[in-house]
Design an enzyme around this catalytic site. Structure first.
Site, PDB file in Angstrom:
ATOM      1  N   ASN A   1     -12.912  -3.016   2.766  1.00 41.76           N
ATOM      2  CA  ASN A   1     -13.822  -1.887   2.839  1.00 41.76           C
ATOM      3  C   ASN A   1     -14.803  -2.011   1.679  1.00 41.76           C
ATOM      4  O   ASN A   1     -14.389  -2.106   0.521  1.00 41.76           O
ATOM      5  CB  ASN A   1     -13.047  -0.570   2.741  1.00 41.76           C
TER       6      ASN A   1
ATOM      7  N   GLY B   1     -15.247   3.293   3.833  1.00 48.29           N
ATOM      8  CA  GLY B   1     -13.848   3.644   3.646  1.00 48.29           C
ATOM      9  C   GLY B   1     -13.251   3.222   2.324  1.00 48.29           C
ATOM     10  O   GLY B   1     -12.058   3.421   2.092  1.00 48.29           O
ATOM     11  N   GLN B   2     -14.071   2.622   1.438  1.00 48.53           N
ATOM     12  CA  GLN B   2     -13.511   2.197   0.149  1.00 48.53           C
ATOM     13  C   GLN B   2     -13.260   3.405  -0.737  1.00 48.53           C
ATOM     14  O   GLN B   2     -14.137   4.263  -0.904  1.00 48.53           O
ATOM     15  CB  GLN B   2     -14.466   1.221  -0.552  1.00 48.53           C
ATOM     16  N   SER B   3     -12.053   3.480  -1.294  1.00 41.94           N
ATOM     17  CA  SER B   3     -11.708   4.591  -2.192  1.00 41.94           C
ATOM     18  C   SER B   3     -11.343   4.120  -3.593  1.00 41.94           C
ATOM     19  O   SER B   3     -11.411   4.895  -4.542  1.00 41.94           O
ATOM     20  CB  SER B   3     -10.552   5.413  -1.600  1.00 41.94           C
TER      21      SER B   3
ATOM     22  N   ASP C   1       0.843  -1.192   0.000  1.00 42.43           N
ATOM     23  CA  ASP C   1       0.000   0.000   0.000  1.00 42.43           C
ATOM     24  C   ASP C   1       0.882   1.246   0.000  1.00 42.43           C
ATOM     25  O   ASP C   1       1.881   1.322   0.724  1.00 42.43           O
ATOM     26  CB  ASP C   1      -0.931  -0.002   1.216  1.00 42.43           C
ATOM     27  N   ILE C   2       0.515   2.223  -0.792  1.00 44.04           N
ATOM     28  CA  ILE C   2       1.331   3.424  -0.943  1.00 44.04           C
ATOM     29  C   ILE C   2       1.264   4.321   0.308  1.00 44.04           C
ATOM     30  O   ILE C   2       2.171   5.131   0.535  1.00 44.04           O
ATOM     31  CB  ILE C   2       0.894   4.191  -2.223  1.00 44.04           C
TER      32      ILE C   2
ATOM     33  N   HIS D   1     -10.331  -5.402  -3.198  1.00 47.32           N
ATOM     34  CA  HIS D   1      -9.002  -5.719  -2.671  1.00 47.32           C
ATOM     35  C   HIS D   1      -9.113  -6.032  -1.197  1.00 47.32           C
ATOM     36  O   HIS D   1      -9.965  -5.491  -0.491  1.00 47.32           O
ATOM     37  CB  HIS D   1      -8.015  -4.561  -2.895  1.00 47.32           C
ATOM     38  N   LEU D   2      -8.227  -6.901  -0.739  1.00 44.58           N
ATOM     39  CA  LEU D   2      -8.079  -7.196   0.681  1.00 44.58           C
ATOM     40  C   LEU D   2      -6.896  -6.395   1.184  1.00 44.58           C
ATOM     41  O   LEU D   2      -5.836  -6.376   0.550  1.00 44.58           O
ATOM     42  CB  LEU D   2      -7.765  -8.688   0.900  1.00 44.58           C
ATOM     43  N   HIS D   3      -7.071  -5.741   2.328  1.00 42.14           N
ATOM     44  CA  HIS D   3      -5.929  -5.148   3.024  1.00 42.14           C
ATOM     45  C   HIS D   3      -5.368  -6.210   3.959  1.00 42.14           C
ATOM     46  O   HIS D   3      -6.128  -6.869   4.681  1.00 42.14           O
ATOM     47  CB  HIS D   3      -6.355  -3.956   3.883  1.00 42.14           C
TER      48      HIS D   3
END
Ligand code: AMP
Length: 113
Positions: free
Chosen positions: A86, A92-94, A30-31, A99-101
């Site tokens: 999310n 909180g999804q952007s 993640d960036i 995707h899984l965090h």
């Protein structure tokens, strides 16, 4: 439809720190990491959000979970990590490409914020 951010990463149109890839998925750092280890486990199939998935996605959804476990093992995360999805902007999804965090390397509070 324009490409999602993660499709551009999958297609090598924009750079990312890729730590794993197979036919169905890619894993990147993640960036904006929220923990010492913060990875994104991303299906190559574009599913905008988990609630858009259907029975035909059963294999890929299961695959993402197995990849999460495999990558965690490879990175020696001491069997200690959290997986977060999310679903929807209010959650909180952007980026609207499922995707899984995977978060690890610090204490994680419960319930999450
Ligand atoms: P979410 O908010 O659940 O949709 O998660 C999207 C994640 O993508 C956020 O944690 C962002 O920090 C991350 N992100 C955004 N752009 C990039 C990028 N170019 N490379 C890696 N991660 C990114």
């Amino acid at each position: 439809m324009s490409e999602t951010l993660f499709e551009k990463i999958i297609n090598r149109e924009i750079p990312a720190d890729i730590i794993y890839e197979d036919d169905l998925s890619i894993v990147i750092k993640d960036i904006h990491p929220q923990a010492p280890t913060h990875l994104l486990i991303i299906p190559k199939k574009v599913i905008p959000k988990l609630s858009d998935s259907s029975i035909e996605d059963q294999e890929v959804l299961g695959h993402l979970m197995l990849v999460a476990g495999k990558v965690a093992e490879q990175l020696n995360l001491d069997n200690t990590f959290r997986i977060v999805i999310n679903n929807g902007a209010k959650a909180g999804q952007s980026v609207f490409h499922l995707h899984l965090h995977l978060l690890s390397g610090r204490s994680l509070n419960w319930p999450p914020g």
